[in-house]
Write an enzyme that holds these catalytic residues in place. Structure first.
Site, PDB file in Angstrom:
ATOM      1  CD  GLN A 255      44.994   7.958  14.201  1.00 35.38           C
ATOM      2  OE1 GLN A 255      45.204   8.958  13.604  1.00 35.38           O
ATOM      3  NE2 GLN A 255      46.024   7.366  14.300  1.00 35.38           N
ATOM      4  CG  HIS A 258      47.355  10.887  17.179  1.00 32.65           C
ATOM      5  ND1 HIS A 258      48.626  10.252  17.254  1.00 32.65           N
ATOM      6  CD2 HIS A 258      46.928   9.289  16.508  1.00 32.65           C
ATOM      7  CE1 HIS A 258      49.413   9.394  17.128  1.00 32.65           C
ATOM      8  NE2 HIS A 258      48.182   8.670  16.451  1.00 32.65           N
ATOM      9  CD  GLU A 322      47.078  11.480   9.109  1.00 30.79           C
ATOM     10  OE1 GLU A 322      49.017  10.845   9.008  1.00 30.79           O
ATOM     11  OE2 GLU A 322      46.630  11.199   9.636  1.00 30.79           O
ATOM     12  CG  HIS A 323      45.701   6.797   9.487  1.00 33.10           C
ATOM     13  ND1 HIS A 323      45.876   8.077   9.583  1.00 33.10           N
ATOM     14  CD2 HIS A 323      46.836   6.489   9.192  1.00 33.10           C
ATOM     15  CE1 HIS A 323      47.224   8.443  10.201  1.00 33.10           C
ATOM     16  NE2 HIS A 323      47.701   7.567  10.334  1.00 33.10           N
ATOM     17  CG  ASP A 356      50.391   5.637  13.972  1.00 32.83           C
ATOM     18  OD1 ASP A 356      50.363   6.009  12.805  1.00 32.83           O
ATOM     19  OD2 ASP A 356      48.877   5.527  14.972  1.00 32.83           O
ATOM     20  CG  HIS A 415      67.874  27.010 -27.865  1.00 28.99           C
ATOM     21  ND1 HIS A 415      68.531  28.366 -27.034  1.00 28.99           N
ATOM     22  CD2 HIS A 415      68.058  25.982 -26.862  1.00 28.99           C
ATOM     23  CE1 HIS A 415      67.939  27.523 -25.484  1.00 28.99           C
ATOM     24  NE2 HIS A 415      67.363  26.652 -25.523  1.00 28.99           N
TER      25      HIS A 415
END
Length: 429
Positions: A255, A258, A322-323, A356, A415
């Protein structure tokens, strides 16, 4: 990596801070570019593509010849790998289809819900130092399964003005042929307002850097929906003494590569495991081609020793990764009690990289703590739920008086009248 030993709860927020700029830091730049795109359209897109990507683009659209040529440049082994991933992603997302729900709430009152596709969607595929063609699979496959009519894709060009062949191949494989050579803030602006070349869409999908993330958030002010605020990648691992230190280090590094603004965190109750992982990190880091990027990302990252599993889980839910990878003899405790995570990877043989690419789950996930409020991309992300109702004469008699009473209590006489007129006509029946 920064090391923390059983930190006080009061310090968690500071320790878990993401290495990202705030919306306020970037908003002025986004607004300036958006305003120019509204006025000058393609001219503005080309200007900012030259400024940010260092390339002059005459034709923003990718033509059929470029897609055809790209197909011939992708190696057969990679094509086979993409095809395997495509099948798994299709299988998992196809299983998410649901039937319409129909309920007769009282005799004569029939209510039902159906899902309809979002007509126009835009997919943003990051370029940068690594062309994320896998993101095309994650977005285009559910878009097509949902039945979206118009699907466009924006991705930044390289310095020669071309799109990486594997991106074009994967897009075509997924049925996406409206592809545009534009990235960053200007791509989000183009899909938000529309230009002479790039159409306006109703919803924008896809991850990106901090500038793309803020641009997507600003786009919501202009009648455009987004999938989620998906920014720089992040990973949190909980591992105990049963974990393989080499695997844990490899997952952290996967990770970190990235981008320089990625963040990885390791939480453990085992000091021995933490020590072993630090050794493995040094060994594995030295052979990585993207070592420079990884080192900068690692500087944003943490090793956290916690007292016990309960406190560890509280910290993890506070972070909302996130993960989330869990490698523990008590994995069921974490699986059953995790509340805030984009996607969870369970066991020593479930690396995050599987998700992924090819396991079948979607890798477009909420970052920056948004896992506390948002889901990752799924089939429903490309659908709208619409409700329907049909009321018979019997049904209106059954609920009409209640509607009159409630509308009268809220002071909404029109109404009341809408119901009373019908009830009066039915009095003799």
């Amino acid at each position: 990596m920064q090391i923390f030993n059983e930190p006080n709860r009061a310090d968690w927020s500071e320790i878990l801070k993401r290495p990202t700029q705030t919306v306020k830091d970037i908003e002025a730049t986004v607004v300036e570019i958006f305003n120019e795109i509204k006025l000058k359209k393609d001219v503005a897109i080309k200007k900012y593509t030259q400024l940010f990507d260092g390339v002059t683009i005459e034709n923003l659209s990718v033509d059929y010849a470029e897609i055809e040529a790209a197909t011939n440049l992708v190696e057969d082994e990679l094509k086979q790998a993409i095809d395997l991933a495509k099948r798994n992603i299709e299988a998992f997302h196809s299983a998410q289809k649901t039937d319409p729900i129909t309920v007769e709430t009282v005799p004569g009152v029939l209510c039902w819900q159906e899902k309809r596709p979002i007509e126009k969607v835009g997919l943003y595929i990051p370029g940068g130092s690594a062309p994320l063609f896998s993101t095309i699979l994650m977005l285009a496959i559910p878009a097509r399964l949902a039945g979206c009519n118009d699907v466009v894709l924006c991705t930044p060009p390289d310095k020669s003005g071309a799109i990486n062949p594997v991106i074009l191949y994967t897009a075509a494989l997924c049925g996406i042929t409206r592809i545009f050579k534009v990235g960053g803030i200007q791509a989000i602006g183009a899909m938000t307002f529309g230009t002479e070349t790039i159409p306006k869409v109703y919803k924008i999908f896809g991850p990106g850097n901090q500038f793309v993330t803020v641009a997507k958030q600003i786009a919501t002010k202009y009648d455009v929906a987004i999938d989620m605020p998906a920014g720089p990648s992040e990973l949190l691992i909980y591992a105990d003494e049963t974990a393989n230190a080499g695997y844990v280090a490899a997952d952290l590094l996967s990770q970190a590569e990235h981008g320089v603004d990625s963040q990885v965190i390791l939480v453990s109750t085992s000091q021995t495991l933490l020590d072993e992982v630090q050794i493995e990190l040094k060994v594995q880091l030295n052979v990585l081609p993207r070592k420079g990027i990884v080192i900068q990302a690692i500087n944003n990252s943490k090793l956290i020793k916690m007292l016990d599993e309960k406190m560890s889980l509280e910290l993890i839910n506070s972070y909302g990764p996130e993960h989330f990878i869990v490698c523990s003899k008590n994995e069921d405790f974490f699986v059953e009690n995790i509340r805030n995570a984009g996607s969870v990877f369970v066991g020593n043989f479930t690396p995050e990289s599987a998700g992924d690419y090819a396991s079948g789950t979607n890798h477009t996930l909420p970052t920056n703590g948004y896992a506390k409020q948002y889901s990752g991309v799924n089939l429903d992300s490309f659908l709208k739920s619409m409700t329907f109702q049909k009321i018979s004469k019997l049904g209106i008699k059954n609920i009409g008086p209640a509607v009159e009473q409630m509308a009268r209590a809220e002071g909404l006489q029109a109404h009341v009248n809408a119901m009373s007129l019908r009830l009066n006509d039915l009095k003799d029946e």
